[in-house]
Design a protein around this motif. Structure first.
Motif, PDB file in Angstrom:
ATOM      1  N   VAL A 103    -107.772 -23.271  -5.280  1.00  0.00           N
ATOM      2  CA  VAL A 103    -106.597 -22.788  -4.542  1.00  0.00           C
ATOM      3  C   VAL A 103    -105.316 -23.185  -5.272  1.00  0.00           C
ATOM      4  O   VAL A 103    -104.383 -22.376  -5.401  1.00  0.00           O
ATOM      5  N   ASP A 104    -105.262 -24.410  -5.790  1.00  0.00           N
ATOM      6  CA  ASP A 104    -104.084 -24.870  -6.530  1.00  0.00           C
ATOM      7  C   ASP A 104    -103.916 -24.103  -7.838  1.00  0.00           C
ATOM      8  O   ASP A 104    -102.796 -23.756  -8.220  1.00  0.00           O
ATOM      9  N   ALA A 105    -105.027 -23.855  -8.534  1.00  0.00           N
ATOM     10  CA  ALA A 105    -104.970 -23.123  -9.800  1.00  0.00           C
ATOM     11  C   ALA A 105    -104.450 -21.701  -9.583  1.00  0.00           C
ATOM     12  O   ALA A 105    -103.600 -21.213 -10.343  1.00  0.00           O
ATOM     13  N   VAL A 106    -104.943 -21.039  -8.554  1.00  0.00           N
ATOM     14  CA  VAL A 106    -104.496 -19.677  -8.251  1.00  0.00           C
ATOM     15  C   VAL A 106    -103.024 -19.681  -7.850  1.00  0.00           C
ATOM     16  O   VAL A 106    -102.244 -18.821  -8.283  1.00  0.00           O
ATOM     17  N   ALA A 107    -102.612 -20.661  -7.044  1.00  0.00           N
ATOM     18  CA  ALA A 107    -101.209 -20.745  -6.628  1.00  0.00           C
ATOM     19  C   ALA A 107    -100.301 -20.949  -7.839  1.00  0.00           C
ATOM     20  O   ALA A 107     -99.248 -20.308  -7.955  1.00  0.00           O
ATOM     21  N   ALA A 108    -100.710 -21.823  -8.762  1.00  0.00           N
ATOM     22  CA  ALA A 108     -99.909 -22.059  -9.972  1.00  0.00           C
ATOM     23  C   ALA A 108     -99.853 -20.808 -10.838  1.00  0.00           C
ATOM     24  O   ALA A 108     -98.795 -20.473 -11.390  1.00  0.00           O
ATOM     25  N   ALA A 109    -100.958 -20.110 -10.954  1.00  0.00           N
ATOM     26  CA  ALA A 109    -100.988 -18.869 -11.742  1.00  0.00           C
ATOM     27  C   ALA A 109    -100.105 -17.808 -11.096  1.00  0.00           C
ATOM     28  O   ALA A 109     -99.400 -17.067 -11.789  1.00  0.00           O
ATOM     29  N   ARG A 110    -100.135 -17.741  -9.784  1.00  0.00           N
ATOM     30  CA  ARG A 110     -99.313 -16.755  -9.066  1.00  0.00           C
ATOM     31  C   ARG A 110     -97.827 -17.068  -9.254  1.00  0.00           C
ATOM     32  O   ARG A 110     -97.009 -16.170  -9.407  1.00  0.00           O
TER      33      ARG A 110
END
Length: 141
Positions: free
Chosen positions: A104-111
């Motif tokens: 979830v954190d990785a996707v949020a950072a990528a977004r």
């Protein structure tokens, strides 16, 4: 090897689509590496001793490589924001920047970092195919 994650979420991007990106990235990597493997780009050997430079316009060769890169860029540009963020997150997890449990954190950072240059960013990752494979495996897809 990273431990698989018991996930409470579903991927927006189809794992088969990620596998297509992996194949395209491998094709691009192979096209670059084949030309420079022995350090003698376009050098042709005759009779075992004499070398001559092979001159050509290279249009067919370059067109094939550009087509693969162009296809890769178009495929990425066709992704929606969620899918593009997940593709980047998978590469980061495969690279070891994040653990699968931090999905979830990785996707949020990528977004947060999302922009019109996602394809350029991904093409700049030297081991993209490997990292995407490892990311898929880590998240259990």
């Amino acid at each position: 090897m990273q431990q698989r994650l018991d996930k409470e979420w579903e991927l927006s991007i189809d794992p088969d689509t990620v596998r297509l990106f992996i194949l395209k990235a491998k094709a691009l990597s192979a096209a670059v590496n084949e030309d420079y493997d022995d350090g003698a780009e376009h050098e042709v050997e005759f009779d075992g001793d004499r070398h001559d430079n092979h001159h050509h316009d290279g249009l067919a060769e370059e067109a094939a490589e550009d087509l693969t890169e162009e296809e890769f860029r178009e495929l990425i540009n066709d992704l929606n924001v969620d899918e593009a963020a997940e593709l980047v997150a998978l590469a980061w997890i495969g690279r070891g920047d994040y653990e699968a449990s931090e999905w979830v954190d990785a996707v949020a950072a990528a977004r947060e970092r999302a922009n019109k240059r996602t394809a350029k960013y991904l093409l700049g990752l030297p081991q993209l195919a490997d990292w995407l494979e490892e990311g898929l495996e880590a998240v259990g897809a």
